[in-house]
Design an enzyme around this catalytic site. Structure first.
Site, mmCIF file in Angstrom:
data_model
loop_
_atom_site.group_PDB
_atom_site.id
_atom_site.type_symbol
_atom_site.label_atom_id
_atom_site.label_comp_id
_atom_site.label_asym_id
_atom_site.label_seq_id
_atom_site.Cartn_x
_atom_site.Cartn_y
_atom_site.Cartn_z
ATOM 1 N N ALA A 65 -72.629 31.119 89.195
ATOM 2 C CA ALA A 65 -73.218 29.679 89.318
ATOM 3 C C ALA A 65 -74.375 28.827 88.459
ATOM 4 C CB ALA A 65 -73.258 28.405 90.268
ATOM 5 N N GLY A 108 -70.370 33.067 91.638
ATOM 6 C CA GLY A 108 -69.495 32.666 90.842
ATOM 7 C C GLY A 108 -68.740 32.585 89.718
ATOM 8 N N GLU A 131 -75.658 36.008 96.011
ATOM 9 C CA GLU A 131 -76.151 35.200 96.318
ATOM 10 C C GLU A 131 -77.324 35.335 97.089
ATOM 11 O OE1 GLU A 131 -72.931 35.103 95.546
ATOM 12 O OE2 GLU A 131 -71.604 33.684 95.082
HETATM 13 N N1 CO8 Z 1 -77.663 30.109 85.931
HETATM 14 C C1 CO8 Z 1 -78.610 30.027 85.148
HETATM 15 N N2 CO8 Z 1 -78.512 30.339 83.862
HETATM 16 C C2 CO8 Z 1 -78.941 32.466 83.786
HETATM 17 C C3 CO8 Z 1 -77.610 32.711 85.075
HETATM 18 C C4 CO8 Z 1 -77.325 31.540 86.010
HETATM 19 N N3 CO8 Z 1 -76.416 32.297 87.292
HETATM 20 N N4 CO8 Z 1 -78.017 33.149 84.713
HETATM 21 C C5 CO8 Z 1 -77.967 33.945 83.656
HETATM 22 N N5 CO8 Z 1 -79.329 32.463 82.630
HETATM 23 C C6 CO8 Z 1 -79.865 32.378 82.005
HETATM 24 C C7 CO8 Z 1 -81.072 33.357 82.171
HETATM 25 O O1 CO8 Z 1 -81.963 32.327 83.042
HETATM 26 C C8 CO8 Z 1 -80.839 33.392 80.891
HETATM 27 O O2 CO8 Z 1 -81.999 32.257 80.626
HETATM 28 P P1 CO8 Z 1 -83.370 32.204 79.207
HETATM 29 O O3 CO8 Z 1 -83.253 32.699 77.612
HETATM 30 O O4 CO8 Z 1 -82.902 30.574 79.101
HETATM 31 O O5 CO8 Z 1 -84.292 33.099 80.327
HETATM 32 C C9 CO8 Z 1 -80.132 34.202 80.089
HETATM 33 O O6 CO8 Z 1 -78.865 33.248 80.754
HETATM 34 C C10 CO8 Z 1 -79.873 35.295 79.838
HETATM 35 O O7 CO8 Z 1 -80.033 35.783 80.831
HETATM 36 P P2 CO8 Z 1 -81.544 36.920 81.372
HETATM 37 O O8 CO8 Z 1 -81.920 37.376 80.239
HETATM 38 O O9 CO8 Z 1 -81.577 37.209 82.613
HETATM 39 O O10 CO8 Z 1 -80.212 38.058 80.792
HETATM 40 P P3 CO8 Z 1 -80.461 39.651 81.697
HETATM 41 O O11 CO8 Z 1 -79.271 40.591 80.915
HETATM 42 O O12 CO8 Z 1 -81.472 40.159 80.928
HETATM 43 O O13 CO8 Z 1 -80.065 39.348 82.475
HETATM 44 C C11 CO8 Z 1 -78.207 39.646 84.856
HETATM 45 C C12 CO8 Z 1 -78.675 39.107 83.395
HETATM 46 C C13 CO8 Z 1 -78.705 40.444 85.817
HETATM 47 C C14 CO8 Z 1 -77.093 38.925 84.870
HETATM 48 C C15 CO8 Z 1 -79.095 38.314 85.093
HETATM 49 O O14 CO8 Z 1 -79.334 36.879 84.213
HETATM 50 C C16 CO8 Z 1 -79.165 37.526 86.385
HETATM 51 O O15 CO8 Z 1 -79.311 38.421 87.118
HETATM 52 N N6 CO8 Z 1 -79.005 36.644 87.121
HETATM 53 C C17 CO8 Z 1 -78.453 35.256 87.716
HETATM 54 C C18 CO8 Z 1 -76.939 36.244 88.436
HETATM 55 C C19 CO8 Z 1 -76.880 36.238 89.996
HETATM 56 O O16 CO8 Z 1 -77.726 35.463 91.052
HETATM 57 N N7 CO8 Z 1 -75.628 35.091 90.278
HETATM 58 C C20 CO8 Z 1 -74.898 34.130 91.225
HETATM 59 C C21 CO8 Z 1 -76.024 32.968 90.108
HETATM 60 S S1 CO8 Z 1 -75.225 32.135 92.515
HETATM 61 C C22 CO8 Z 1 -74.008 31.247 92.613
HETATM 62 O O17 CO8 Z 1 -72.929 31.857 91.520
HETATM 63 C C23 CO8 Z 1 -73.838 30.636 93.894
HETATM 64 C C24 CO8 Z 1 -72.287 30.566 94.623
HETATM 65 C C25 CO8 Z 1 -71.962 29.523 95.209
HETATM 66 C C26 CO8 Z 1 -73.405 28.645 95.572
HETATM 67 C C27 CO8 Z 1 -72.903 27.867 96.772
HETATM 68 C C28 CO8 Z 1 -74.784 26.280 96.800
HETATM 69 C C29 CO8 Z 1 -73.687 24.980 96.979
#
Ligand code: CO8
Length: 257
Positions: A65, A108, A131
């Protein structure tokens, strides 16, 4: 129909939907949800389309998400607006659909892949529910679907540590149907979808509903549900055609009735 965050193509009877927010690793924001709801509804309503493939990029199916969208959200936004309930309109899709996953399927992203009828994984696929590291928990069905798919021990470990699971472990654990080399993922997904699209359409929906009932209810309920649907298929023209075609040693011509 034009979409902001997804690309949609038709390959004969197969609809291909590609998540297309490369700058955010296909993070799932409200616009993605709105686009997917519309695309899946259009697919379900189009009688020329018989199977759908949902995919992302080589690097990410979806990295979760959209954290930036959720950052400012409080309890009232999540609970009051029923923020994630819209995904139930995606899971309500009656016709078959497959998730073709390469790269990250996190949070997500993993949850949406698990909404599919089954997952085909590239050898680069990485699944996870990280998460907990954000102070939250899965919110789109992940704690339930992951536990049913791979059992309590692995699901609990994944959710509590947030670690990623590679494609081989995911296949061994029953999370994915099959692994294919990354370069062949799209060909294989489209080929598999075409095979499903060539099946009698009512029987495809019935088979999907039966397996989902096994996943979602108890054995006695599921067996009764299966028997009733099985009996119902005997009222279709495709049943008569399928069995006649077998006896006459020819391929069936399906009419979807
Ligand atoms: N949301 C928003 N932006 C994201 C997300 C995300 N989930 N994942 C990556 N991005 C963005 C980064 O911020 C980055 O943007 P910018 O260049 O502007 O800084 C761009 O994508 C590229 O990402 P990275 O530079 O981090 O790429 P890497 O190759 O270094 O890392 C990863 C890749 C390991 C996948 C890393 O991006 C990461 O850890 N992402 C987050 C993963 C995560 O925690 N996902 C779970 C999200 S929470 C969720 O899904 C819960 C759902 C239910 C919630 C219920 C609430 C009501």
């Amino acid at each position: 129909m034009t979409y902001e965050t997804i690309l949609v193509e038709q390959h004969d009877a197969v609809t291909l939907v590609r998540l297309n927010r490369p700058q955010a690793l296909n993070a799932l924001n409200s616009q993605v949800l709105a686009d997917l709801i519309a695309a899946f509804a259009a697919y379900d309503a189009d009688s020329t389309q018989r199977c759908l493939v949902l995919t992302g990029s080589e690097k990410a199916f979806a990295a979760g998400a959209d954290i930036k969208e959720m950052q400012a959200m409080g309890f009232a936004g999540a609970f009051g607006d029923n923020f994630f309930a819209g995904w139930e309109r995606v899971t309500a899709t009656r016709k078959p659909w497959i998730a073709a996953v390469a790269g990250f399927a996190l949070g997500g992203g993993c949850e949406v892949a698990m909404m599919a009828d089954f997952i085909l994984a590239a050898d680069t696929a990485k699944f996870g529910q990280p998460e907990i590291k954000l102070g939250v928990a899965p919110g789109m069905g992940g704690s339930q679907r992951l536990t049913r798919a791979i059992g309590k021990a692995k699901a609990m470990e994944m959710c509590l540590t947030g670690r990623m699971m590679g494609a081989e472990e995911a296949e061994r654990s029953g999370l994915v149907a099959r692994i294919v080399p990354a370069a062949e993922l799209m060909d294989e997904a489209l080929k598999t979808a075409a095979a499903i699209a060539a099946m009698p359409p009512l029987a495809a929906i019935a088979n999907k509903e039966m397996v989902n009932t096994a996943f979602e209810t108890g054995l006695a309920t599921g067996i009764l549900f299966e028997r009733r649907l099985f009996d119902g298929l005997f009222a279709t023209e495709d049943k008569i055609e399928g069995m006649t075609a077998f006896v006459e040693k020819r391929a069936g011509n399906w009419v979807g009735r």
